[in-house]
Scaffold this motif. Structure first.
Motif, PDB file in Angstrom:
ATOM      1  N   ASN A   1       2.720   5.905  -3.211  1.00 21.39           N
ATOM      2  CA  ASN A   1       3.828   6.790  -3.556  1.00 21.39           C
ATOM      3  C   ASN A   1       4.294   6.688  -5.007  1.00 21.39           C
ATOM      4  OD1 ASN A   1       4.866   8.159  -0.900  1.00 21.39           O
ATOM      5  ND2 ASN A   1       4.382   6.051  -0.342  1.00 21.39           N
ATOM      6  N   VAL A   2       4.042   5.553  -5.656  1.00 19.77           N
ATOM      7  CA  VAL A   2       4.412   5.400  -7.064  1.00 19.77           C
ATOM      8  C   VAL A   2       3.128   5.499  -7.882  1.00 19.77           C
ATOM      9  CG1 VAL A   2       5.536   3.944  -8.786  1.00 19.77           C
ATOM     10  CG2 VAL A   2       6.308   3.885  -6.411  1.00 19.77           C
TER      11      VAL A   2
ATOM     12  N   SER B   1       5.799   0.503 -13.083  1.00 20.47           N
ATOM     13  CA  SER B   1       5.910   0.085 -11.681  1.00 20.47           C
ATOM     14  C   SER B   1       4.609   0.344 -10.927  1.00 20.47           C
ATOM     15  CB  SER B   1       7.056   0.829 -10.989  1.00 20.47           C
ATOM     16  OG  SER B   1       8.287   0.487 -11.560  1.00 20.47           O
ATOM     17  N   ALA B   2       3.966   1.467 -11.205  1.00 18.53           N
ATOM     18  CA  ALA B   2       2.710   1.800 -10.538  1.00 18.53           C
ATOM     19  C   ALA B   2       1.644   0.753 -10.842  1.00 18.53           C
ATOM     20  CB  ALA B   2       2.238   3.183 -10.983  1.00 18.53           C
ATOM     21  N   TRP B   3       1.557   0.346 -12.124  1.00 21.04           N
ATOM     22  CA  TRP B   3       0.588  -0.683 -12.496  1.00 21.04           C
ATOM     23  C   TRP B   3       0.930  -2.025 -11.853  1.00 21.04           C
ATOM     24  CZ3 TRP B   3      -4.054  -0.202 -14.385  1.00 21.04           C
ATOM     25  CH2 TRP B   3      -4.390   0.967 -15.096  1.00 21.04           C
TER      26      TRP B   3
ATOM     27  N   SER C   1       0.833  -1.200   0.000  1.00 21.06           N
ATOM     28  CA  SER C   1       0.000   0.000   0.000  1.00 21.06           C
ATOM     29  C   SER C   1       0.874   1.260   0.000  1.00 21.06           C
ATOM     30  CB  SER C   1      -0.938   0.010   1.214  1.00 21.06           C
ATOM     31  OG  SER C   1      -0.190   0.067   2.420  1.00 21.06           O
ATOM     32  N   ILE C   2       2.066   1.154   0.622  1.00 22.62           N
ATOM     33  CA  ILE C   2       3.024   2.264   0.613  1.00 22.62           C
ATOM     34  C   ILE C   2       3.491   2.524  -0.818  1.00 22.62           C
ATOM     35  CG2 ILE C   2       5.267   3.074   1.472  1.00 22.62           C
ATOM     36  CD1 ILE C   2       4.853   1.139   3.854  1.00 22.62           C
TER      37      ILE C   2
END
Length: 220
Positions: free
Chosen positions: A30-31, A36-38, A25-26
């Motif tokens: 934050n991303v 990377s976010a996906w 969840s962090i």
């Protein structure tokens, strides 16, 4: 109750998933762009089975521990009060004190009965305590849930599992539309309601009643 290896393994998997949820969840927060976010979002979403899994385990154990015995309400509720209610209240108070120390709450917040309803009734003293609200509802309605599954077993006999799945899915779909057109307009904490887990609760209770039969079916 004798130790159950399968339930122990399943509980361990769910525990790892909970750790993963809180850890990733962090990353999700934050991303917010790029591959990377996906990746974080997809993996985090795949771990969301953890809470339903714990409720599923509790449902199995509710009926599994009876082993054909009748539910003794006084004994059942007194045991749950000591093992579940008291720890829940103590942890709720701990988090309230924690928030007071770190100024997330003020002493004037303690004077509101609405806040105490949110904290103790809906598990809103801290993020993850809503799960305990669902578990308390599960135990509160245990006699009705066990009686309902037994009634389905008696009525449909050999086809009881198929009947239960159809009934449970139908009820869950009905609850979805009931919430969409009615409940959501008056109550915004849907995740704290046991009805959202009704399908897996009924399925878990059936498995607990028919544990060896279910295991043999999986082996086939």
């Amino acid at each position: 109750m004798e130790k159950n290896r399968e339930i122990g393994i399943l509980r361990g998997i769910a525990m790892c998933a909970v750790v993963g949820i809180h850890t990733f969840s962090i990353c999700v927060s934050n991303v917010t762009s790029g591959r990377s976010a996906w990746a974080y979002l997809i993996f985090h979403s795949l771990l969301q089975f953890a809470v339903p899994c714990f409720i599923f385990i509790s449902s199995i154990l509710l009926s599994y521990t009876l082993h054909g015995e009748a539910l003794q309400l006084k004994k059942f509720y007194s045991k749950k009060f000591i093992r579940v209610v008291i720890p829940y209240v103590l942890w709720t108070l701990f988090y309230i004190v924690f928030k007071l120390i770190f100024k997330q709450l003020t002493f004037s917040d303690l004077a509101s009965w609405q806040n105490w309803w949110l904290w103790l009734g809906l598990g809103k003293a801290y993020t993850h305590l809503y799960y305990m609200s669902v578990i308390l509802q599960l135990y509160l309605f245990t006699p009705i849930l066990l009686g309902g599954v037994r009634l389905i077993q008696k009525a449909f006999k050999k086809f009881d599992f198929i009947a239960l799945v159809i009934i449970a899915i139908s009820m869950q779909v009905g609850i979805y539309f009931l919430n969409r057109y009615f409940i959501s307009h008056y109550f915004k904490y849907q995740a704290t309601m046991m009805i959202w887990y009704l399908y897996i609760i009924l399925l878990g209770i059936w498995i607990g009643f028919n544990y060896e039969r279910f295991k043999q079916g999986l082996k086939k």
